[in-house]
Design a protein around this motif. Structure first.
Motif, PDB file in Angstrom:
ATOM      1  N   GLY A 181       0.809  -1.208   0.000  1.00 42.35           N
ATOM      2  CA  GLY A 181       0.000   0.000   0.000  1.00 42.35           C
ATOM      3  C   GLY A 181       0.845   1.261   0.000  1.00 42.35           C
ATOM      4  O   GLY A 181       0.543   2.233  -0.718  1.00 42.35           O
ATOM      5  N   LEU A 182       1.922   1.259   0.778  1.00 44.88           N
ATOM      6  CA  LEU A 182       2.798   2.425   0.813  1.00 44.88           C
ATOM      7  C   LEU A 182       3.533   2.604  -0.513  1.00 44.88           C
ATOM      8  O   LEU A 182       3.684   3.733  -1.005  1.00 44.88           O
ATOM      9  CB  LEU A 182       3.788   2.287   1.964  1.00 44.88           C
ATOM     10  CG  LEU A 182       3.190   2.412   3.373  1.00 44.88           C
ATOM     11  CD1 LEU A 182       4.225   2.053   4.434  1.00 44.88           C
ATOM     12  CD2 LEU A 182       2.670   3.826   3.604  1.00 44.88           C
ATOM     13  N   LEU A 183       3.998   1.507  -1.100  1.00 47.01           N
ATOM     14  CA  LEU A 183       4.654   1.600  -2.413  1.00 47.01           C
ATOM     15  C   LEU A 183       3.697   2.169  -3.458  1.00 47.01           C
ATOM     16  O   LEU A 183       4.096   2.977  -4.312  1.00 47.01           O
ATOM     17  CB  LEU A 183       5.156   0.228  -2.851  1.00 47.01           C
ATOM     18  CG  LEU A 183       6.326  -0.376  -2.067  1.00 47.01           C
ATOM     19  CD1 LEU A 183       6.665  -1.766  -2.610  1.00 47.01           C
ATOM     20  CD2 LEU A 183       7.554   0.531  -2.149  1.00 47.01           C
ATOM     21  N   LEU A 184       2.439   1.741  -3.404  1.00 40.70           N
ATOM     22  CA  LEU A 184       1.451   2.241  -4.361  1.00 40.70           C
ATOM     23  C   LEU A 184       1.220   3.746  -4.163  1.00 40.70           C
ATOM     24  O   LEU A 184       1.053   4.482  -5.144  1.00 40.70           O
ATOM     25  CB  LEU A 184       0.144   1.474  -4.196  1.00 40.70           C
ATOM     26  CG  LEU A 184      -0.898   1.640  -5.320  1.00 40.70           C
ATOM     27  CD1 LEU A 184      -0.336   1.181  -6.653  1.00 40.70           C
ATOM     28  CD2 LEU A 184      -2.155   0.863  -4.978  1.00 40.70           C
ATOM     29  N   ALA A 185       1.232   4.187  -2.923  1.00 42.55           N
ATOM     30  CA  ALA A 185       1.062   5.618  -2.656  1.00 42.55           C
ATOM     31  C   ALA A 185       2.241   6.417  -3.222  1.00 42.55           C
ATOM     32  O   ALA A 185       2.046   7.492  -3.823  1.00 42.55           O
ATOM     33  CB  ALA A 185       0.936   5.849  -1.151  1.00 42.55           C
ATOM     34  N   PHE A 186       3.452   5.907  -3.068  1.00 40.75           N
ATOM     35  CA  PHE A 186       4.623   6.604  -3.602  1.00 40.75           C
ATOM     36  C   PHE A 186       4.583   6.649  -5.131  1.00 40.75           C
ATOM     37  O   PHE A 186       4.908   7.679  -5.744  1.00 40.75           O
ATOM     38  CB  PHE A 186       5.911   5.920  -3.132  1.00 40.75           C
ATOM     39  CG  PHE A 186       6.162   6.059  -1.658  1.00 40.75           C
ATOM     40  CD1 PHE A 186       6.007   7.272  -1.009  1.00 40.75           C
ATOM     41  CD2 PHE A 186       6.561   4.964  -0.906  1.00 40.75           C
ATOM     42  CE1 PHE A 186       6.231   7.402   0.350  1.00 40.75           C
ATOM     43  CE2 PHE A 186       6.790   5.083   0.458  1.00 40.75           C
ATOM     44  CZ  PHE A 186       6.629   6.311   1.083  1.00 40.75           C
ATOM     45  N   ALA A 187       4.198   5.535  -5.752  1.00 34.66           N
ATOM     46  CA  ALA A 187       4.078   5.511  -7.207  1.00 34.66           C
ATOM     47  C   ALA A 187       3.014   6.497  -7.680  1.00 34.66           C
ATOM     48  O   ALA A 187       3.182   7.171  -8.716  1.00 34.66           O
ATOM     49  CB  ALA A 187       3.746   4.098  -7.683  1.00 34.66           C
ATOM     50  N   GLY A 188       1.923   6.597  -6.940  1.00 36.90           N
ATOM     51  CA  GLY A 188       0.881   7.555  -7.285  1.00 36.90           C
ATOM     52  C   GLY A 188       1.379   8.991  -7.225  1.00 36.90           C
ATOM     53  O   GLY A 188       0.991   9.834  -8.050  1.00 36.90           O
ATOM     54  N   LEU A 189       2.257   9.291  -6.267  1.00 31.46           N
ATOM     55  CA  LEU A 189       2.831  10.629  -6.187  1.00 31.46           C
ATOM     56  C   LEU A 189       3.683  10.945  -7.410  1.00 31.46           C
ATOM     57  O   LEU A 189       3.670  12.079  -7.917  1.00 31.46           O
ATOM     58  CB  LEU A 189       3.685  10.757  -4.916  1.00 31.46           C
ATOM     59  CG  LEU A 189       2.934  11.036  -3.615  1.00 31.46           C
ATOM     60  CD1 LEU A 189       3.901  11.010  -2.438  1.00 31.46           C
ATOM     61  CD2 LEU A 189       2.226  12.381  -3.680  1.00 31.46           C
TER      62      LEU A 189
END
Length: 392
Positions: free
Chosen positions: A367-375
């Motif tokens: 979930g955190l990796l996905l948030a960083f990719a979204g940024l």
């Protein structure tokens, strides 16, 4: 120095710092047991390394614009050697944290300059290509470090890893004294105070977007490196040597991403390369997240998803770095310090925050990796800064 020699020396100067960041990862459980702390607290070691590694780059970069690259680099390497000696002398958890702080403060010089040296010599597509070469070379150290760390820990104990880092730091310092030549001639140096120099660089909106992308992607890489061993060791019976092998499996894909940046620098636009990297980040994060919903750890999902995320990061880092420093021939040290300092400081602060989370498992990691990719995608969205068909 030839371009190839400069690339080799640049890779070498950051090798100690890259190895320091990942060498102990396979031994985190043993280090925690020996120092009588919980395994989750070992992420503080990386945080204590990354925070000064980020902060001191803000100092080294402008100083190198004023006094040249060579004296700043050699001073930083000597500080790094001192930090390794502190850890070996006391060998307690507080000493490891303090020594890591000193190590980070020292290797910050190389971390800052590795983003400036190529700009001293190259521009346009050549700058992207040579930064790609540097990114490929830089990954050799973290690729080898966990294997070396796993072997040293298994046969000689975790303290042997820091004896190894001390020796590496001394050897690199001697090589730089003998072979590294100044890349910033006196006529290209400036005496502008630090704060106005940073204001000048940050005033560029394109620089700010590249900086945001680099911080977001780097935070994901650092998170994966910091928690992979803990997540896997908690839910499997693998040895430290086996974990070290799994840990490095995604790293060659970072190498591949950087290789694509070098090969396509003259024929693809920067924007095309960055969108490709964003897709790698998103898909990799999604694989890590979705493969963890079966109720138990999926080592294959962690490694495959991590590999795709690393491929995207490997492509993004040289491209975004080149785009960011390109407008600043007289402030490349300051620009490089902002890129490296903010990325590593942000990663270190995030690890401190992450250490306070009630639980870290594969789903939380994904979930955190996905948030960083979204940024990263969010920073790519503005269209008015689209680049020409090729080049910078």
């Amino acid at each position: 120095m030839s371009g190839l020699t400069l690339v080799l020396l640049t890779v070498l100067m950051v090798a100690a710092g890259q190895m320091t960041q990942t060498l102990y990862v396979p031994a985190m459980a043993e280090m925690a047991a020996d120092m009588r702390v919980s395994a989750s607290r070992l992420s503080l070691v990386m945080a204590c390394y990354l925070i000064p590694y980020g902060l001191f780059q803000f100092i080294y970069g402008p100083l190198s614009d004023r006094f040249g690259r060579r004296p700043v680099l050699l001073s930083g390497l000597l500080v790094y050697v001192l930090g390794s000696a502190v850890i070996l002398y006391w060998a307690t958890f507080p000493a490891v944290l303090i020594g890591s702080l000193i190590q980070g403060a020292g290797t910050a010089a190389a971390g800052s300059l590795c983003r400036s040296l190529m700009r001293d010599r190259f521009d346009g597509p050549d700058l992207v290509r040579y930064n790609g070469y540097v990114s490929m070379g830089i990954m050799l150290a973290p690729l080898l470090a966990p294997l070396i760390g796993g072997y040293l820990n298994q046969y000689f104990g975790w303290q042997s890893m820091y004896w190894f880092l001390l020796a590496v730091g001394l050897v690199i310092t001697l090589i730089m004294v003998a072979f590294f030549r100044e890349t910033l001639p006196p006529e290209r140096r400036h005496m502008q105070p630090i704060l106005p120099a940073y204001k000048y660089v940050l005033h560029n909106p394109s620089f700010r977007r590249q900086l945001g992308m680099l911080i977001a992607a780097f935070a994901g890489v650092i998170l994966y490196e910091a928690v992979f061993s803990v997540v896997v060791s908690r839910q499997s019976e693998l040895t430290s040597a086996e974990i070290s092998i799994l840990f490095i499996l995604p790293l060659p894909l970072y190498f591949a991403g950087a290789m694509v940046a070098s090969w396509k620098a003259a024929s693809w636009s920067v924007r095309q390369l960055q969108w490709l990297s964003a897709m790698g980040l998103l898909i990799g994060a999604a694989v890590v997240l979705l493969s963890g919903f079966n109720g138990q750890i999926s080592v294959a999902g962690l490694v495959l998803g991590g590999g795709l995320y690393f491929a995207g990061a490997g492509l993004l880092f040289p491209v975004a770095t080149s785009k960011a420093v390109s407008p600043f021939p007289y402030h490349s040290g300051t620009a490089g310090a902002l890129l490296g300092g903010c990325s590593n400081l942000g990663g270190g602060v995030f690890l401190l925050v992450q250490g306070g989370l009630p639980e870290m498992n594969q789903i939380v990691l994904g979930g955190l990796l996905l948030a960083f990719a979204g940024l990263v995608v969010w920073f790519l969205m503005p269209q008015e800064q689209a680049l020409p068909a090729t080049g910078l």
